[in-house]
Design a protein around this motif. Structure first.
Motif, PDB file in Angstrom:
ATOM      1  N   UNK A 141      -5.542  26.448  11.366  1.00  0.00           N
ATOM      2  CA  UNK A 141      -4.705  25.517  11.747  1.00  0.00           C
ATOM      3  C   UNK A 141      -3.442  25.570  10.777  1.00  0.00           C
ATOM      4  N   UNK A 142      -2.196  25.719  11.154  1.00  0.00           N
ATOM      5  CA  UNK A 142      -1.250  26.098  10.244  1.00  0.00           C
ATOM      6  C   UNK A 142       0.145  25.087  10.521  1.00  0.00           C
ATOM      7  N   UNK A 143       0.983  25.304   9.653  1.00  0.00           N
ATOM      8  CA  UNK A 143       2.204  24.628   9.580  1.00  0.00           C
ATOM      9  C   UNK A 143       3.200  25.701   9.204  1.00  0.00           C
ATOM     10  N   UNK A 144       4.123  26.130   9.738  1.00  0.00           N
ATOM     11  CA  UNK A 144       5.022  27.193   9.439  1.00  0.00           C
ATOM     12  C   UNK A 144       6.085  26.753   8.907  1.00  0.00           C
ATOM     13  N   UNK A 145       6.541  27.339   7.533  1.00  0.00           N
ATOM     14  CA  UNK A 145       7.370  26.847   6.812  1.00  0.00           C
ATOM     15  C   UNK A 145       8.677  27.493   6.860  1.00  0.00           C
ATOM     16  N   UNK A 146       8.411  28.863   7.104  1.00  0.00           N
ATOM     17  CA  UNK A 146       9.400  29.602   7.114  1.00  0.00           C
ATOM     18  C   UNK A 146       9.292  31.033   8.146  1.00  0.00           C
ATOM     19  N   UNK A 147      10.112  31.247   8.960  1.00  0.00           N
ATOM     20  CA  UNK A 147       9.880  32.322   9.823  1.00  0.00           C
ATOM     21  C   UNK A 147       9.374  31.911  11.342  1.00  0.00           C
ATOM     22  N   UNK A 148       8.481  32.888  11.610  1.00  0.00           N
ATOM     23  CA  UNK A 148       7.838  33.007  12.795  1.00  0.00           C
ATOM     24  C   UNK A 148       6.505  33.355  13.085  1.00  0.00           C
ATOM     25  N   UNK A 149       5.579  33.320  13.689  1.00  0.00           N
ATOM     26  CA  UNK A 149       4.343  33.755  14.073  1.00  0.00           C
ATOM     27  C   UNK A 149       4.121  34.197  15.435  1.00  0.00           C
ATOM     28  N   UNK A 150       3.811  35.402  15.430  1.00  0.00           N
ATOM     29  CA  UNK A 150       3.764  35.792  16.996  1.00  0.00           C
ATOM     30  C   UNK A 150       2.442  36.519  17.290  1.00  0.00           C
ATOM     31  N   UNK A 151       2.271  36.804  18.718  1.00  0.00           N
ATOM     32  CA  UNK A 151       0.920  37.309  19.059  1.00  0.00           C
ATOM     33  C   UNK A 151       0.971  39.014  18.528  1.00  0.00           C
ATOM     34  N   UNK A 152      -0.075  39.469  18.203  1.00  0.00           N
ATOM     35  CA  UNK A 152      -0.021  40.941  17.340  1.00  0.00           C
ATOM     36  C   UNK A 152       0.433  41.196  16.211  1.00  0.00           C
ATOM     37  N   UNK A 153       1.226  40.075  15.561  1.00  0.00           N
ATOM     38  CA  UNK A 153       1.815  40.345  14.163  1.00  0.00           C
ATOM     39  C   UNK A 153       0.495  40.675  13.268  1.00  0.00           C
ATOM     40  N   UNK A 154       0.848  41.424  12.032  1.00  0.00           N
ATOM     41  CA  UNK A 154      -0.072  41.722  11.414  1.00  0.00           C
ATOM     42  C   UNK A 154       0.128  40.726  10.011  1.00  0.00           C
ATOM     43  N   UNK A 155      -0.864  40.043   9.457  1.00  0.00           N
ATOM     44  CA  UNK A 155      -0.784  39.019   8.682  1.00  0.00           C
ATOM     45  C   UNK A 155      -1.781  39.055   7.578  1.00  0.00           C
ATOM     46  N   UNK A 156      -1.288  38.272   6.395  1.00  0.00           N
ATOM     47  CA  UNK A 156      -2.342  38.322   5.288  1.00  0.00           C
ATOM     48  C   UNK A 156      -2.489  36.876   4.748  1.00  0.00           C
ATOM     49  N   UNK A 157      -3.604  36.587   4.507  1.00  0.00           N
ATOM     50  CA  UNK A 157      -4.044  35.313   3.585  1.00  0.00           C
ATOM     51  C   UNK A 157      -3.854  35.555   2.118  1.00  0.00           C
ATOM     52  N   UNK A 158      -2.727  35.306   1.356  1.00  0.00           N
ATOM     53  CA  UNK A 158      -2.595  35.494   0.154  1.00  0.00           C
ATOM     54  C   UNK A 158      -3.745  35.204  -0.777  1.00  0.00           C
ATOM     55  N   UNK A 159      -4.201  34.034  -0.744  1.00  0.00           N
ATOM     56  CA  UNK A 159      -5.056  33.678  -1.820  1.00  0.00           C
ATOM     57  C   UNK A 159      -6.499  34.545  -1.769  1.00  0.00           C
ATOM     58  N   UNK A 160      -6.932  34.642  -0.504  1.00  0.00           N
ATOM     59  CA  UNK A 160      -8.228  35.450  -0.500  1.00  0.00           C
ATOM     60  C   UNK A 160      -7.923  37.051  -0.088  1.00  0.00           C
ATOM     61  N   UNK A 161      -6.589  37.525  -0.120  1.00  0.00           N
ATOM     62  CA  UNK A 161      -6.279  38.753   0.138  1.00  0.00           C
ATOM     63  C   UNK A 161      -7.082  39.247   1.422  1.00  0.00           C
ATOM     64  N   UNK A 162      -7.083  38.697   2.457  1.00  0.00           N
ATOM     65  CA  UNK A 162      -7.493  39.133   3.725  1.00  0.00           C
ATOM     66  C   UNK A 162      -6.686  39.384   4.805  1.00  0.00           C
ATOM     67  N   UNK A 163      -6.538  40.591   5.295  1.00  0.00           N
ATOM     68  CA  UNK A 163      -5.445  41.203   6.383  1.00  0.00           C
ATOM     69  C   UNK A 163      -6.171  40.663   7.684  1.00  0.00           C
ATOM     70  N   UNK A 164      -5.338  40.359   8.547  1.00  0.00           N
ATOM     71  CA  UNK A 164      -5.609  40.063   9.992  1.00  0.00           C
ATOM     72  C   UNK A 164      -4.647  40.577  11.107  1.00  0.00           C
ATOM     73  N   UNK A 165      -4.942  40.736  12.195  1.00  0.00           N
ATOM     74  CA  UNK A 165      -3.945  40.683  13.322  1.00  0.00           C
ATOM     75  C   UNK A 165      -4.144  39.534  14.126  1.00  0.00           C
ATOM     76  N   UNK A 166      -3.010  38.659  14.489  1.00  0.00           N
ATOM     77  CA  UNK A 166      -2.830  37.572  15.177  1.00  0.00           C
ATOM     78  C   UNK A 166      -3.351  38.009  16.580  1.00  0.00           C
ATOM     79  N   UNK A 167      -4.490  37.323  16.916  1.00  0.00           N
ATOM     80  CA  UNK A 167      -4.953  37.444  18.299  1.00  0.00           C
ATOM     81  C   UNK A 167      -4.417  36.792  19.392  1.00  0.00           C
ATOM     82  N   UNK A 168      -4.047  35.415  18.950  1.00  0.00           N
ATOM     83  CA  UNK A 168      -3.511  34.327  19.477  1.00  0.00           C
ATOM     84  C   UNK A 168      -2.733  33.552  18.641  1.00  0.00           C
ATOM     85  N   UNK A 169      -1.580  32.544  19.276  1.00  0.00           N
ATOM     86  CA  UNK A 169      -1.145  31.519  18.698  1.00  0.00           C
ATOM     87  C   UNK A 169      -0.793  30.520  19.691  1.00  0.00           C
TER      88      UNK A 169
END
Length: 606
Positions: free
Chosen positions: A217-245
């Motif tokens: 569950x997220x609150x976007x503070x800057x930019x945009x999140x789209x389907x199939x974007x490559x993203x990273x959780x900075x604290x845990x350094x976990x990389x993901x691909x956005x499957x759905x938003x």
């Protein structure tokens, strides 16, 4: 002008927070009337049965050409960090106060947290339709304690829907539109290019879906999140691909993207919520290695530990599987194997508080059909060894040799109590007997008083709440917040049953309270442990020093009943033979400890 308004509802337990959310969903047409049910946003059976919100739930509504994003937060202090991250994701908060009960301790705790995040506050008096409602008195309380003018308060009945539309209008008029990264970042900090150009979103909650993995569950503070974007959780350094938003309506509503200022969800495909922790930053951009996370992230550390053991040894593997499944959706739940000579193999479980423990135990028993023994909970202790090494223990059984210990520190908490003035003496007496340090007293109105104490956390988690309710005829309320670890004269209190030390019953206590705590435990164990054919000694000890003792008398068969007379030596011979048999049984006998024996030390005699 930006049409989005992000807000949350905060309140004490049972003040009508979830009911108000239901009426908002109904009035805005987000949920059709035929689909409505009580506590719609509370998805767990436990939440409905207990009438409390355990897991927060966001929802997106439309009202007069505006988009309203609501986060329904938990009301219990155990989940205060989850609430604080929810507050960081919004610009406004609706403070709900029960017009029949007035301000409660948790009301103030939530309010202070909202003010720390510089949120706009709308005060709402709920349940005005009830005969016991005292709008004038409660309005005065809010004015005195919070400083909100009574002209700015909205009087509603969430049950009937009266005036709920006025709240929706006030949200549009008073709450500011979404702010960007500057909301979470200190104004004095100079923003670099990644802070202004790349996508950053705050993760304020995450849940596990067995089919799609972790949903953040997220609150976007800057930019945009789209389907199939490559993203990273900075604290845990976990990389993901956005499957759905998408958005919450309140079911998941897939969208091509989530824009800056919006609240929504991201399907990550991860296998555990530990990889998408509350407070983490979801980042999309090219500067992965140097991107700075949004402030506020911290790993939630358990402040309560308890042993959970299956009553049947064969159920140990099932208990392990059950805890692993629960931990997939609860990142704050930690556990490790533990062995007890009395109880066998089990797990030492770390939790956020007593309510969290009750929920986990009930879910294990209900969802996984387990029969469990739960040992008395304890808090963590910091041990400074003579070698200079510092360790943290969660169980008194793990305490090192006293010869190697330099000092022991225990957690302390700030406790706020709101009580009728007639019960002030009883409340203060209760706190001082538990080593509480008086800090402040404030009169909210002519009849209610706010007391502030600093107390050892171990004294708060046991039956403090029950005792407070008893001493005030149910009218007092309490909230607590961890402060720091403080050094004290702490010792390990062992409980010996028939000469055997029961590690599961050991606990850390202050030296001045050792006998005061040990004696009632022995007395209670005498009532719950079944009698045997030999006497059972119950002792409370500090090291080799016995501070309290009780004895469970033996059953005694009348072995002389068959004698019809003769010399007394015949009677003495039979009694001597019986005595020798009991001595042999005592050496070989095994004491069965029921669940009540472990729960007995939860209750303290004042």
């Amino acid at each position: 002008m930006n049409p989005i308004r992000n807000f949350c509802i905060i309140a004490h337990i049972d003040h009508g927070k979830s009911t108000l959310a239901d009426r908002m969903l109904e009035i805005t047409g987000t949920v059709q009337k035929r689909d409505m049910k009580a506590q719609l946003l509370d998805g767990m059976d436990l939440e409905r049965e207990r009438g409390i919100t355990i897991k927060l739930q966001p929802v997106r509504m439309n009202w007069k050409n505006h988009i309203l994003n609501l986060i329904d937060t938990p009301g219990h202090v155990d989940f205060s960090f989850e609430v604080s991250r929810s507050l960081a994701a919004v610009e406004g908060a609706i403070l709900v106060v029960d017009a029949t009960q007035g301000i409660e301790a948790q009301t103030l705790a939530n309010l202070y947290s909202a003010l720390e995040h510089n949120l706009e506050i709308i005060a709402v008096l709920n349940k005005i339709d009830l005969p016991a409602a005292d709008v004038e008195r409660v309005s005065t309380e809010i004015e005195n304690a919070i400083g909100i003018s009574r002209e700015d308060m909205i009087h509603v009945s969430a049950k009937t829907g009266e005036n709920v539309d006025l709240i929706l209008d006030a949200i549009v008029a008073k709450f500011p539109p979404p702010k960007g990264i500057a909301k979470l970042i200190d104004d004095e900090k100079e923003l670099d290019a990644t802070d202004t150009n790349d996508t950053k979103a705050l993760v304020f909650d995450s849940v596990f879906d067995p089919y799609r993995g972790v949903v953040a569950y997220v609150r976007v503070f800057n930019g945009r999140i789209g389907k199939r974007n490559k993203a990273r959780f900075l604290a845990t350094k976990t990389d993901i691909e956005v499957l759905e938003c998408g958005y919450f309506r309140p079911q998941l509503d897939p969208q091509p993207s989530i824009e800056s200022g919006e609240i929504g969800y991201v399907v990550t495909g991860l296998k555990s919520t530990r990889e998408a922790r509350v407070g983490d930053t979801l980042y999309i951009g090219k500067n992965l290695e140097n991107a700075s996370p949004l402030p506020g992230f911290r790993i939630v550390r358990p402040m309560l530990f308890a042993g959970i053991f299956p009553t049947e040894a064969d159920d140990f593997a099932q208990l392990r599987d059950a805890l692993e499944k629960l931990s997939l959706s609860d990142a704050s739940l930690v556990f490790e194997p533990e062995h007890s000579p009395a109880l066998g193999n089990g797990y030492r479980v770390g939790l956020l508080g007593m309510l969290h423990l009750e929920i986990i135990q009930e879910r294990l028993e209900r969802e996984f059909d387990l029969d469990l023994i739960v040992t008395a909970p304890s808090v963590p202790y910091d041990i400074l060894l003579t070698s200079g090494e510092k360790i943290r223990i969660s169980s008194a059984a793990d305490l090192p040799d006293p010869a190697h210990i330099k000092e022991i520190s225990e957690p302390w908490s700030r406790v706020e109590i709101i009580t009728p003035k007639e019960s002030v003496g009883a409340a203060m007496d209760l706190c001082t007997k538990r080593r509480g340090l008086f800090k402040n007293m404030q009169h909210l109105d002519e009849s209610r008083v706010l007391l502030t104490f600093e107390m050892p956390l171990a004294s708060v988690i046991t039956d403090m709440h029950d005792r407070l309710k008893s001493s005030s005829s149910g009218y007092a309320s309490m909230s607590s917040d961890f402060i720091e670890f403080r050094t004290g004269q702490l010792v390990k209190l062992d409980i010996l049953v028939a000469g055997d030390r029961i590690d599961s019953l050991s606990q850390m206590v202050h030296q001045s309270e050792a006998r005061h705590i040990g004696a009632p435990i022995c007395t209670k164990l005498k009532d719950v442990i079944p009698r045997a054919n030999f006497a059972i000694a119950l002792q409370a000890a500090i090291g080799g020093r016995i501070v309290a003792r009780e004895t469970i008398p033996a059953y005694r068969k009348d072995v002389t009943a068959g004698l019809y007379g003769g010399d007394v030596s015949r009677k003495n011979k039979l009694l001597k033979k019986q005595k020798a048999g009991k001595k042999r049984m005592k050496a070989m006998g095994k004491i069965e400890l029921p669940q009540e024996a472990f729960m007995a030390i939860l209750k303290r005699d004042e």
